[in-house]
Motif scaffolding. Structure first.
Motif, mmCIF file in Angstrom:
data_model
loop_
_atom_site.group_PDB
_atom_site.id
_atom_site.type_symbol
_atom_site.label_atom_id
_atom_site.label_comp_id
_atom_site.label_asym_id
_atom_site.label_seq_id
_atom_site.Cartn_x
_atom_site.Cartn_y
_atom_site.Cartn_z
ATOM 1 N N LEU A 35 0.896 -0.932 0.279
ATOM 2 C CA LEU A 35 -0.259 0.088 -0.255
ATOM 3 C C LEU A 35 1.076 1.289 -0.643
ATOM 4 C CD1 LEU A 35 -3.035 -1.055 2.330
ATOM 5 C CD2 LEU A 35 -3.057 -0.433 0.273
ATOM 6 N N GLU A 36 2.278 1.413 0.636
ATOM 7 C CA GLU A 36 2.964 2.308 0.624
ATOM 8 C C GLU A 36 3.492 2.258 -0.494
ATOM 9 O OE1 GLU A 36 4.437 5.483 2.805
ATOM 10 O OE2 GLU A 36 3.111 4.528 2.985
ATOM 11 N N ALA A 37 3.668 1.523 -1.001
ATOM 12 C CA ALA A 37 4.674 1.851 -2.700
ATOM 13 C C ALA A 37 3.482 2.543 -3.925
ATOM 14 C CB ALA A 37 4.834 -0.176 -3.056
ATOM 15 N N LYS A 38 2.439 1.922 -3.330
ATOM 16 C CA LYS A 38 1.239 2.484 -4.126
ATOM 17 C C LYS A 38 1.307 3.848 -4.432
ATOM 18 C CE LYS A 38 -1.811 -1.883 -4.760
ATOM 19 N NZ LYS A 38 -2.602 -2.814 -4.853
ATOM 20 N N ARG A 39 0.754 4.586 -2.790
ATOM 21 C CA ARG A 39 0.559 6.056 -2.304
ATOM 22 C C ARG A 39 1.607 6.680 -3.150
ATOM 23 N NH1 ARG A 39 2.690 9.441 0.330
ATOM 24 N NH2 ARG A 39 4.069 8.348 1.448
ATOM 25 N N VAL A 40 3.097 6.244 -2.977
ATOM 26 C CA VAL A 40 3.755 6.772 -3.439
ATOM 27 C C VAL A 40 3.774 6.806 -5.185
ATOM 28 C CG1 VAL A 40 6.459 7.145 -4.049
ATOM 29 C CG2 VAL A 40 5.917 5.795 -1.972
ATOM 30 N N GLU A 41 3.469 5.760 -5.922
ATOM 31 C CA GLU A 41 3.312 6.177 -6.988
ATOM 32 C C GLU A 41 2.275 6.801 -7.036
ATOM 33 O OE1 GLU A 41 1.519 2.402 -10.491
ATOM 34 O OE2 GLU A 41 3.505 1.891 -9.275
ATOM 35 N N ASN A 42 0.910 6.466 -6.942
ATOM 36 C CA ASN A 42 0.124 7.118 -7.096
ATOM 37 C C ASN A 42 0.337 9.228 -6.640
ATOM 38 O OD1 ASN A 42 -2.633 8.719 -7.157
ATOM 39 N ND2 ASN A 42 -3.118 8.219 -4.893
ATOM 40 N N ASP A 43 1.179 9.350 -5.383
ATOM 41 C CA ASP A 43 1.297 11.103 -5.602
ATOM 42 C C ASP A 43 2.191 11.543 -6.440
ATOM 43 O OD1 ASP A 43 0.200 10.589 -3.210
ATOM 44 O OD2 ASP A 43 2.223 10.630 -2.231
ATOM 45 N N LEU A 44 3.707 10.932 -6.854
ATOM 46 C CA LEU A 44 4.205 11.216 -8.361
ATOM 47 C C LEU A 44 3.587 11.284 -9.657
ATOM 48 C CD1 LEU A 44 7.697 8.819 -7.154
ATOM 49 C CD2 LEU A 44 7.473 11.248 -6.913
#
Length: 165
Positions: A35-44
């Motif tokens: 979920l953290e990886a998806k969040r970082v990808e979403n923010d970028l």
């Protein structure tokens, strides 16, 4: 002959509990990292789209509509991530509850199994705390017996449970 009682928490009756808890923890941690990886990808992605919207805007109207669409997409993706996070929490909470429930059932069967074995004990081998549980009924039986072992046929007084002659 006294039955030896084994305390289920101290003796390691349920060694699988630790393994089950570690398994749940590892799954929980893996989901949290995903979920953290998806969040970082979403923010970028939102930052990239925001920069493109600013670079491609020819006037304020295009800038405004571009930034609104970027924020709308970002909010939808973030809400979707929150939903996935809540689903993971509920799933892992259920797994944790099942592991603890299984441990409690094992401990309960250990306790009741030992008490069933202890049920065959004679009064002399019963633990002191168990003897104290049955004292009120023992006193009542002793009060009904006369010196010769026959049961006294008397009436109870108004002041209490004492037998009157």
């Amino acid at each position: 002959m006294a039955t030896e009682f084994v305390h289920p928490l101290a003796s390691g009756i349920n060694p699988c509990l630790t393994l089950q808890l570690m398994k749940v923890y590892e799954q929980w941690r893996g989901d949290a990292f995903a979920l953290e990886a998806k969040r970082v990808e979403n923010d970028l992605g939102a930052l990239r789209h925001g920069c493109e919207a600013i670079a491609n805007a020819k006037d304020w109207r295009e800038f405004n509509s571009g930034s609104q669409s970027v924020m709308s997409d970002y909010c939808k993706a973030t809400t979707r991530l929150w939903q996935e996070g809540f689903e993971a929490v509920m799933r892992h909470q259920g797994a944790l509850g099942e592991a603890l429930s299984g441990a409690m059932k094992t401990w309960q069967s250990t306790w009741t199994g030992e008490f069933e074995k202890a049920g065959a004990m004679t009064p002399a081998t019963m633990p002191l705390w168990f003897k104290r549980l049955s004292m009120p009924t023992a006193f009542a039986q002793l009060a009904n017996l006369q010196g010769d072992g026959s049961v006294q046929a008397g009436k109870r007084s108004r002041d209490g449970d004492h037998l009157s002659a």
